[in-house]
Design a protein around this motif. Sequence first.
Motif, PDB file in Angstrom:
ATOM      1  N   ILE A   1      30.917  48.159  13.009  1.00 44.79           N
ATOM      2  CA  ILE A   1      31.820  49.245  12.614  1.00 44.79           C
ATOM      3  C   ILE A   1      31.583  49.631  11.155  1.00 44.79           C
ATOM      4  N   GLN A   2      31.366  48.639  10.283  1.00 43.22           N
ATOM      5  CA  GLN A   2      31.111  48.938   8.870  1.00 43.22           C
ATOM      6  C   GLN A   2      29.785  49.663   8.673  1.00 43.22           C
ATOM      7  N   THR A   3      28.782  49.290   9.440  1.00 40.96           N
ATOM      8  CA  THR A   3      27.454  49.875   9.229  1.00 40.96           C
ATOM      9  C   THR A   3      27.356  51.309   9.723  1.00 40.96           C
ATOM     10  N   VAL A   4      28.221  51.715  10.638  1.00 35.72           N
ATOM     11  CA  VAL A   4      28.173  53.105  11.109  1.00 35.72           C
ATOM     12  C   VAL A   4      29.051  54.007  10.253  1.00 35.72           C
TER      13      VAL A   4
ATOM     14  N   ILE B   1      38.383  43.544  11.129  1.00 32.52           N
ATOM     15  CA  ILE B   1      37.861  42.880  12.328  1.00 32.52           C
ATOM     16  C   ILE B   1      36.881  41.775  11.953  1.00 32.52           C
ATOM     17  N   THR B   2      36.014  42.057  10.991  1.00 36.90           N
ATOM     18  CA  THR B   2      35.103  41.017  10.500  1.00 36.90           C
ATOM     19  C   THR B   2      35.894  39.827   9.981  1.00 36.90           C
ATOM     20  N   GLY B   3      36.985  40.121   9.286  1.00 35.28           N
ATOM     21  CA  GLY B   3      37.845  39.055   8.775  1.00 35.28           C
ATOM     22  C   GLY B   3      38.417  38.188   9.878  1.00 35.28           C
ATOM     23  N   MET B   4      38.784  38.797  11.005  1.00 34.34           N
ATOM     24  CA  MET B   4      39.289  37.999  12.128  1.00 34.34           C
ATOM     25  C   MET B   4      38.239  36.991  12.589  1.00 34.34           C
ATOM     26  N   GLY B   5      36.986  37.436  12.670  1.00 26.49           N
ATOM     27  CA  GLY B   5      35.914  36.517  13.046  1.00 26.49           C
ATOM     28  C   GLY B   5      35.697  35.436  12.016  1.00 26.49           C
TER      29      GLY B   5
ATOM     30  N   GLN C   1      37.883  54.773   5.937  1.00 21.88           N
ATOM     31  CA  GLN C   1      38.871  54.137   6.797  1.00 21.88           C
ATOM     32  C   GLN C   1      38.181  53.212   7.808  1.00 21.88           C
ATOM     33  N   ALA C   2      37.019  53.646   8.318  1.00 22.16           N
ATOM     34  CA  ALA C   2      36.280  52.802   9.249  1.00 22.16           C
ATOM     35  C   ALA C   2      35.796  51.527   8.561  1.00 22.16           C
ATOM     36  N   THR C   3      35.421  51.655   7.285  1.00 25.48           N
ATOM     37  CA  THR C   3      35.009  50.472   6.530  1.00 25.48           C
ATOM     38  C   THR C   3      36.150  49.480   6.441  1.00 25.48           C
ATOM     39  N   LEU C   4      37.351  49.984   6.174  1.00 28.59           N
ATOM     40  CA  LEU C   4      38.520  49.102   6.100  1.00 28.59           C
ATOM     41  C   LEU C   4      38.785  48.447   7.459  1.00 28.59           C
TER      42      LEU C   4
ATOM     43  N   ILE D   1      41.804  43.250   2.558  1.00 32.88           N
ATOM     44  CA  ILE D   1      42.041  43.487   3.977  1.00 32.88           C
ATOM     45  C   ILE D   1      41.224  42.530   4.853  1.00 32.88           C
ATOM     46  N   LEU D   2      40.058  42.091   4.367  1.00 34.77           N
ATOM     47  CA  LEU D   2      39.293  41.104   5.118  1.00 34.77           C
ATOM     48  C   LEU D   2      40.065  39.799   5.204  1.00 34.77           C
ATOM     49  N   GLU D   3      40.727  39.399   4.115  1.00 37.13           N
ATOM     50  CA  GLU D   3      41.501  38.156   4.118  1.00 37.13           C
ATOM     51  C   GLU D   3      42.707  38.265   5.037  1.00 37.13           C
ATOM     52  N   LEU D   4      43.288  39.456   5.128  1.00 38.06           N
ATOM     53  CA  LEU D   4      44.403  39.648   6.049  1.00 38.06           C
ATOM     54  C   LEU D   4      43.927  39.479   7.489  1.00 38.06           C
TER      55      LEU D   4
END
Length: 580
Positions: A130-133, A149-153, A141-144, A92-95
């Motif tokens: 978002i991942q850390t909280v 979002i991290t992947g977009m950056g 689901q929040a991790t995903l 999902i990060l690559e997406l």
Amino acid sequence: MGGGGDTGTQFYDVALRRRQALMGASGPRALVANFKVFRIALFACIGGVLYGYNQGMFSGLLAMPSFKEHMGEYNPFDPNADQTKKGWLTAILELGAWVGALLSGFIAEYMSRKYGIILATVVFIVGVVIQTVAITPAGAQATLAGRFITGMGVGSLSMIVPTYNSEVAPPEVRGALVATQQLAITFGIMTSFWIDYGTHFIGGTERGQQSDAAWMVPTCLQIFPALILLAGMAFMPFSPRWLVAHGREDEARRNLASLRDLPEDHELVELEFLEIKAQALFEKRTAAEKFPNLVEPTAWNTFKLQFVAIASLFRTKAMFKRVVAATVTMFFQQWTGINAVLYYAPQIFQQLGMDDNTISLLATGVVGVVMFLATIPAVLYIDRVGRKPVLAIGAIGMALCHFTIAIIFARNENQWESHPAAGWAAVAMVWLFVIHFGYSWGPCAWIIAAEIWPLSSRSYGVSLATSSNWMNNFIVGQVTPDMLQGIRYGTYILFGVLTSMGAAFVWFFLPETKRLTLEEMDTVFGSEGTAAADVERMDEINREIGLTALLNGLGGDQDASSHAGSEEKKDGSAEAEIRP
């Protein structure tokens, strides 16, 4: 009609010879001579560190018992879990990165490369927060979402940083500075592997013992280099090429002189500035002729122009050749299987007989070290050796490693315990595979993607190439768990065959691009067949801005060539290689 083309070719041969006479040799000394721009590129490459750290960190997290419990139904190593969900957790990060890469062309063109890096870093930080909280099992689901979002950056940074570095660099070190991005990625990977190895022991290494801090600490740590990049980019210079393209010529000349550490009236600064200006004017006037409704530089027009410009990349043979060179190179880079190794290294090493989780993480840490060390020679010598031979040799080496692993795996799959040497031999082949990738396809694919485009299409072309990288990255991340479970050693045969095809593609299709300026890629990719009107337009612009007069001041075409030749004889560091 043909005479115009011959005149244009002779003109650029004179310009190229003159520049090669003025500029120094490539290699380590050139990085010292251009230390100012090298320092700027290194700082921008913190974006690569973020990419590499996030990529490598997650590989270790997937092996941690506390993280498996946190992810619940997405538990990456639960034998009863859905393999598709395992793939999604990683992919999902690559997406997200694919989406970020597609959008980054518009961002880099409208906001500038500099502000594009800043915006991408902000997006990255939001995703990490978002991942850390997401600290409870319900937070899977929040991790995903955070990874997307991290992947977009990350995707935006992977496109804009090499573009920025290629545009601030002089030709003799351009490959090295773009390759520095890959070195930064491998540094991030190496660092994350060993941080994962250290935090793996927090609370214990067994299920029920290990603390959530084991995976929370490495996740949180990536915020700190992101904050450094965010603050520091505010003080970095704009790309001279972007400034020229947006009418800020005085600032562009000052930036160019500062980056070259030369006076503004120095001949090399003047020559490079006028060539950049000529290319920008040519492409602006051509775009105004083709797309008159999009001439006004508004945000909406720039956004629409992104799709028009990408579509235009497929309309001429010369531009389509660039598209194929960049996107297919990125395709083969991902299908070498490098990210299958980086994402699933602990699982792969366990499959190769490393039963203990701690040992597999240790073996994974070695992957990071050898890849980082193998990338250093590429940064130092890629502008001397060239792109083609390095890519071809690296592909052959990686393919042989894949086939060797497949043979060892097939012969020992059910007897690793009684044949530990075979397991270590397979692990050593994985390490050797990573070495071959580190000096070749890791840096060189990004160099090709960043350096082959004309000014008006560069941000869009690099965006297209980067999106190819991330989409194939996504596919590899998604299907690797199924392949490792389903076809097992056949996974390495598949990667070996595709990598062999990559070697053939490089050898028979890719042109050599070392030590050519960004503006001179046109000739390499077949622009000798450009319409006579285009040649006449460029000649007119050259006369208009004084580039023709500058070269004539050296004594005309023939005298300029002779002058350049004599300079080359006096300075043995200048290469005699001139494009045909």
